[in-house]
Design a protein around this motif. Sequence first.
Motif, PDB file in Angstrom:
ATOM      1  N   TYR A  52      -9.578  -4.218  62.070  1.00 19.06           N
ATOM      2  CA  TYR A  52      -9.378  -3.643  60.738  1.00 19.06           C
ATOM      3  C   TYR A  52      -7.928  -3.858  60.284  1.00 19.06           C
ATOM      4  O   TYR A  52      -7.666  -4.231  59.145  1.00 19.06           O
ATOM      5  CB  TYR A  52      -9.729  -2.146  60.789  1.00 19.06           C
ATOM      6  N   LYS A  53      -6.991  -3.604  61.251  1.00 19.03           N
ATOM      7  CA  LYS A  53      -5.567  -3.785  60.920  1.00 19.03           C
ATOM      8  C   LYS A  53      -5.273  -5.248  60.570  1.00 19.03           C
ATOM      9  O   LYS A  53      -4.551  -5.536  59.623  1.00 19.03           O
ATOM     10  CB  LYS A  53      -4.702  -3.351  62.115  1.00 19.03           C
ATOM     11  N   LYS A  56      -6.681  -6.049  57.233  1.00 24.16           N
ATOM     12  CA  LYS A  56      -5.899  -5.413  56.180  1.00 24.16           C
ATOM     13  C   LYS A  56      -4.647  -6.229  55.871  1.00 24.16           C
ATOM     14  O   LYS A  56      -4.338  -6.518  54.718  1.00 24.16           O
ATOM     15  CB  LYS A  56      -5.518  -3.998  56.637  1.00 24.16           C
ATOM     16  N   ASN A  59      -5.537  -9.559  54.287  1.00 26.03           N
ATOM     17  CA  ASN A  59      -5.865  -9.445  52.861  1.00 26.03           C
ATOM     18  C   ASN A  59      -4.601  -9.459  52.001  1.00 26.03           C
ATOM     19  O   ASN A  59      -4.629  -9.895  50.858  1.00 26.03           O
ATOM     20  CB  ASN A  59      -6.660  -8.164  52.589  1.00 26.03           C
TER      21      ASN A  59
END
Lengths: 382, 133
Positions: A52-53, A56, A59
């Motif tokens: 997820y990190k 993130k 992105n």
Amino acid sequence: MFNDIVTLIWTAYDKFTFLPLFIQIALAFIIIAVAATITSYIVIMFRRYNAYKVDKRMNIMRPQIEEIITDQVLINENLERIPVDEIEFDPATLNNIIFKKAWVRQATIDILISYRKNFRGEVGDLLRKLYIDLGLTKDSFDKLKSLRWERKIKAVVELTQMDIQISDVTILPLTNSTNPALRAAARNAYIQLSKNEPFKFFDIATEPILPWDQMELYKIITTTKDIAVPNFSRWVSYSTNKSVVSFCLKLIAHYDQQSAIPSVMDLLNNKDHYFRADAIACLGKLSAEVAEDRLIRIYNTQPIMCQIEILSTLGKIASGKHLEFLKQEFLYSSNFDIRMNAARAVIAHNTPASRAMIDEMMEETHEENKVIIRHCLNPLLK
Amino acid sequence: MATILLIEDDDIMLKAIRNILTRDGHEVLSAKDGKEAFDKLDNAQYDIVMSDLMMPYANGLEVVSRLRNDPNRRHVGIIICSSVGNEETITEAFRLGADDYLKKPIMAGELLIRIKKLIANRNAGAKLVTKKK
């Protein structure tokens, strides 16, 4: 609080020692299973959190990298005006602080590769130049030194996609790695990158070229531009690696190397009947009329699979000299496949003599064979 | 300069081609799949549609077929841009009415020239029709 927990564990252990053995074993299993489950959940959650990190920050970073590539490459004003080698990138971009981070550099490599897969010509060359000027070549070569095979594969793929030469000392040992995935990647890379002797790794290959890898190699060989094609008969004659010989037979047929016919015919003496079948098929694809008499001579000593290949090969060569032999095989063989392939071979000749022979065969034979001939004559069925 | 609908499911390729075409002065609208493409085709007029072959909901051939069977959009120039390079697919695309076929990886310069040529051919065709009337 801590003392309470210690006391509780101690009491539990004290009671545990007085329990029957099978209850103790069952409890041990339960405790281990619960601990393993909890650990697994923690690992999964940790990995998901990390992913997820990464997502993130990717992105945020991806648009920046794409913007840099767009500015420096896709809409570079000097593109098509001056040669790609002379185009200079903005120094501020090359020294951008974001490229100090390893994960950003890796993301940049991945994005550059995606672009390069979609663009050739000057844009493709400029993407390669940006990869070199950003010093990303070093990152790929560092990965090549890694002990982990998946990192090595990534490095090989990156360098191949960016058309960066890898020294033979580095890549040749990888083409014979015991790891099939690494071996295949290195072989694919070697063929694409080596300008003079792309098939040199055949000389040292002791590990097999697996069927799937053969397909991949075949695709690369037939789609790579300006590949130096050697005479593959040298490996047919001298290689001890069966898969190399088998693959070379396919390449001989693909490149229609007529000069390799004697070497291929030598394989007809080989003890391995799979080899012989491959060699016979290769002779058929080469339309080697010179091999016909030899094939007829060895026919009766061959297993069924080689006999079928011989019949098919006679059909491909279609010299017309052995129509009578094919007719006899069709009329008197007890094996269905032999009869089918003999009929196909006669039909493949497609000459007045062969057509007359088909008519004769239709008259002389029984109903089942007539069905075979009708089936083989149907142009829609192959 | 033309209004182009770019249909491409690969984000990177979409952005890259859009940048190249915009730099050349074209107005570019984009769609990421067949469904979005059909919506955009229904709501605006385009000079050229540049479409990938493999994409979600409807493939490039369906886009070609739909455009060529629509009397109001029949005139739109269609370029298929795909990594699929087998003869059958290319022939089918042309049979359905595609004007051009670009195989990935593409060359930016070649893409721009083909678009210019397509616009020129379309304009020449339009002049002929006007003259005939």
